[in-house]
Design an enzyme around this catalytic site. Sequence first.
Site, PDB file in Angstrom:
ATOM      1  N   ASP A 288       6.290   4.482  -1.508  1.00 30.69           N
ATOM      2  CA  ASP A 288       7.520   4.540  -1.142  1.00 30.69           C
ATOM      3  C   ASP A 288       8.517   3.747  -2.163  1.00 30.69           C
ATOM      4  O   ASP A 288       7.598   2.978  -2.372  1.00 30.69           O
ATOM      5  CB  ASP A 288       8.571   4.566   0.018  1.00 30.69           C
ATOM      6  CG  ASP A 288       7.734   3.406   0.858  1.00 30.69           C
ATOM      7  OD1 ASP A 288       7.558   3.213   1.772  1.00 30.69           O
ATOM      8  OD2 ASP A 288       8.801   2.473   0.385  1.00 30.69           O
TER       9      ASP A 288
ATOM     10  N   CYS B 251       0.395  11.831 -16.297  1.00 32.17           N
ATOM     11  CA  CYS B 251      -0.093  13.121 -16.835  1.00 32.17           C
ATOM     12  C   CYS B 251      -1.241  12.713 -17.497  1.00 32.17           C
ATOM     13  O   CYS B 251      -2.008  11.744 -17.808  1.00 32.17           O
ATOM     14  CB  CYS B 251       0.511  12.771 -18.355  1.00 32.17           C
ATOM     15  SG  CYS B 251       0.542  13.806 -19.648  1.00 32.17           S
TER      16      CYS B 251
ATOM     17  N   GLN C 179       0.542  -1.229  -0.191  1.00 34.65           N
ATOM     18  CA  GLN C 179      -0.050  -0.173   0.217  1.00 34.65           C
ATOM     19  C   GLN C 179       0.686   1.279   0.237  1.00 34.65           C
ATOM     20  O   GLN C 179       0.165   2.357  -0.320  1.00 34.65           O
ATOM     21  CB  GLN C 179      -0.743  -0.139   0.779  1.00 34.65           C
ATOM     22  CG  GLN C 179      -1.680  -0.783   1.472  1.00 34.65           C
ATOM     23  CD  GLN C 179      -2.383  -1.191   3.089  1.00 34.65           C
ATOM     24  OE1 GLN C 179      -3.722  -0.587   2.793  1.00 34.65           O
ATOM     25  NE2 GLN C 179      -1.546  -1.432   4.038  1.00 34.65           N
TER      26      GLN C 179
ATOM     27  N   THR D  98       0.500  -2.896   8.883  1.00 37.93           N
ATOM     28  CA  THR D  98      -1.089  -2.097   8.149  1.00 37.93           C
ATOM     29  C   THR D  98      -2.006  -2.579   9.367  1.00 37.93           C
ATOM     30  O   THR D  98      -2.316  -3.286   9.628  1.00 37.93           O
ATOM     31  CB  THR D  98      -1.425  -2.025   6.905  1.00 37.93           C
ATOM     32  OG1 THR D  98      -2.578  -1.744   6.547  1.00 37.93           O
ATOM     33  CG2 THR D  98      -1.913  -4.136   6.971  1.00 37.93           C
TER      34      THR D  98
ATOM     35  N   HIS E  73      -1.835   1.242  -4.407  1.00 38.30           N
ATOM     36  CA  HIS E  73      -1.645   2.514  -4.312  1.00 38.30           C
ATOM     37  C   HIS E  73      -0.766   3.446  -5.516  1.00 38.30           C
ATOM     38  O   HIS E  73      -0.915   5.119  -4.838  1.00 38.30           O
ATOM     39  CB  HIS E  73      -1.337   2.887  -2.760  1.00 38.30           C
ATOM     40  CG  HIS E  73      -2.666   2.130  -1.954  1.00 38.30           C
ATOM     41  ND1 HIS E  73      -2.467   2.344  -0.444  1.00 38.30           N
ATOM     42  CD2 HIS E  73      -4.205   1.762  -2.833  1.00 38.30           C
ATOM     43  CE1 HIS E  73      -4.264   1.512  -0.180  1.00 38.30           C
ATOM     44  NE2 HIS E  73      -4.700   0.755  -1.374  1.00 38.30           N
TER      45      HIS E  73
ATOM     46  N   GLU F 270       0.994  -3.392  16.848  1.00 39.61           N
ATOM     47  CA  GLU F 270       0.233  -3.253  17.697  1.00 39.61           C
ATOM     48  C   GLU F 270      -0.794  -4.517  16.527  1.00 39.61           C
ATOM     49  O   GLU F 270      -1.034  -4.544  15.912  1.00 39.61           O
ATOM     50  CB  GLU F 270      -0.186  -2.085  18.232  1.00 39.61           C
ATOM     51  CG  GLU F 270      -0.383  -1.048  17.084  1.00 39.61           C
ATOM     52  CD  GLU F 270      -0.684   0.805  17.331  1.00 39.61           C
ATOM     53  OE1 GLU F 270      -0.148   0.958  18.569  1.00 39.61           O
ATOM     54  OE2 GLU F 270      -0.555   1.201  16.529  1.00 39.61           O
TER      55      GLU F 270
HETATM   56  N1  APR Z   1       6.840  -2.610  12.899  1.00 38.19           N
HETATM   57  C1  APR Z   1       5.683  -2.606  12.631  1.00 38.19           C
HETATM   58  N2  APR Z   1       4.427  -2.925  12.090  1.00 38.19           N
HETATM   59  C2  APR Z   1       4.834  -1.305  12.739  1.00 38.19           C
HETATM   60  C3  APR Z   1       5.365  -0.360  13.186  1.00 38.19           C
HETATM   61  C4  APR Z   1       7.002  -0.691  12.843  1.00 38.19           C
HETATM   62  N3  APR Z   1       7.890  -0.513  13.614  1.00 38.19           N
HETATM   63  N4  APR Z   1       5.301   1.195  13.189  1.00 38.19           N
HETATM   64  C5  APR Z   1       3.900   1.671  13.031  1.00 38.19           C
HETATM   65  N5  APR Z   1       3.576   0.294  12.645  1.00 38.19           N
HETATM   66  C6  APR Z   1       2.064  -0.722  12.130  1.00 38.19           C
HETATM   67  C7  APR Z   1       0.842   0.832  13.617  1.00 38.19           C
HETATM   68  O1  APR Z   1       0.822  -0.142  14.697  1.00 38.19           O
HETATM   69  C8  APR Z   1       0.015   0.449  12.274  1.00 38.19           C
HETATM   70  O2  APR Z   1      -0.968  -0.586  12.387  1.00 38.19           O
HETATM   71  O3  APR Z   1       1.532  -0.171  11.348  1.00 38.19           O
HETATM   72  C9  APR Z   1       0.141   0.588  11.173  1.00 38.19           C
HETATM   73  C10 APR Z   1       0.135   1.674  10.591  1.00 38.19           C
HETATM   74  O4  APR Z   1      -0.922   2.183   9.457  1.00 38.19           O
HETATM   75  P1  APR Z   1      -1.374   3.496   8.735  1.00 38.19           P
HETATM   76  O5  APR Z   1      -1.147   3.922   9.836  1.00 38.19           O
HETATM   77  O6  APR Z   1      -3.317   3.006   9.252  1.00 38.19           O
HETATM   78  O7  APR Z   1      -0.832   2.564   7.871  1.00 38.19           O
HETATM   79  P2  APR Z   1      -1.492   1.464   6.350  1.00 38.19           P
HETATM   80  O8  APR Z   1      -2.476   0.975   6.563  1.00 38.19           O
HETATM   81  O9  APR Z   1      -0.563   1.699   5.316  1.00 38.19           O
HETATM   82  O10 APR Z   1      -2.842   2.579   5.771  1.00 38.19           O
HETATM   83  C11 APR Z   1      -3.655   2.407   4.769  1.00 38.19           C
HETATM   84  O11 APR Z   1      -4.985   3.893   3.956  1.00 38.19           O
HETATM   85  O12 APR Z   1      -3.643   6.753   3.910  1.00 38.19           O
HETATM   86  C12 APR Z   1      -3.995   4.918   3.558  1.00 38.19           C
HETATM   87  O13 APR Z   1      -3.723   5.024   0.830  1.00 38.19           O
HETATM   88  C13 APR Z   1      -3.217   4.936   1.895  1.00 38.19           C
HETATM   89  O14 APR Z   1      -1.951   3.094   1.895  1.00 38.19           O
HETATM   90  C14 APR Z   1      -2.577   3.968   2.837  1.00 38.19           C
HETATM   91  C15 APR Z   1      -3.292   3.136   3.606  1.00 38.19           C
END
Ligand code: APR
Length: 233
Positions: free
Chosen positions: A94, A117, A91, A176, A109, A203
């Site tokens: 980077d 473009c 998702q 995630t 994503h 978590e």
């Molecule tokens: N190691 C493992 N997990 C981690 C770490 C770490 N060091 N640091 C944070 N996390 C976990 C958090 O606990 C959280 O559950 O990564 C997760 C990040 O969640 P989000 O910030 O919601 O990111 P993500 O799940 O990728 O979001 C999904 O939402 O905003 C849209 O398009 C965007 O791709 C993104 C999508």
Amino acid sequence: MATFRNIVVLTGAGISAESGLKTFRAEDGLWEDHPVEEVATPEGFARDPDLVQRFYDERRAQVLAAQPNAAHEALGRLDREFGGELLIVTQNFDDLHTRGGAERVLHMHGEALSAWCTACDARHPWRGTLRDGPPCPSCGAAAMRPDIVWFGEMPYQMDRIFASLSAADLFVSIGTSGAVYPAAGFVQAASDTGSRTLELNLERSAGSHRFDETRLGPASELVPEWVDAVLGE
Ligand code: APR
């Protein structure tokens, strides 16, 4: 641990957190002090294109300055040494999976280092800025936007992803929150077709109850351990 022949991995912002790239929901849905709706929707782009272009110019610079961490490098090793089918669906926008050595990567994503473009639909690798309206290398129009899938837009290659999920015998979710669909539904699609499901996260997430197993901790520790176990088979 059983022997697996077909693995699908889903990653989210948490796998890049230890590389210094911010996650989305650490601070109640704000992202670099911007409401997500402002910078991650077509409406936000139409309302204030300069704000959105500058926002992703900054994300692009941060991505270029970041380094892959042990989790990205472990998945790179898995890609090189695992003899079965593997697909890493990320998702994240980077390029740290690629720089960490993985090749079988699908950016559902979009990618920060790609420009799209809106005049001719061409996509170009892009490491610079877009705020000044550079000409599209294909058609010359000053109409390029970040090649990022925003809320309300269709993620890329969904058919390929669901075909991989139904063929997989192991689905692993890394870093995630399970807050955003369609990615949050992948664990159900995988388990419905007989995959084992494993979550590696800092978590418990919104989807933890759907996994056969959840391991809590930083990706830089959990992912190398897991890859060692899979390759040790
Ligand atoms: N190691 C493992 N997990 C981690 C770490 C770490 N060091 N640091 C944070 N996390 C976990 C958090 O606990 C959280 O559950 O990564 C997760 C990040 O969640 P989000 O910030 O919601 O990111 P993500 O799940 O990728 O979001 C999904 O939402 O905003 C849209 O398009 C965007 O791709 C993104 C999508």
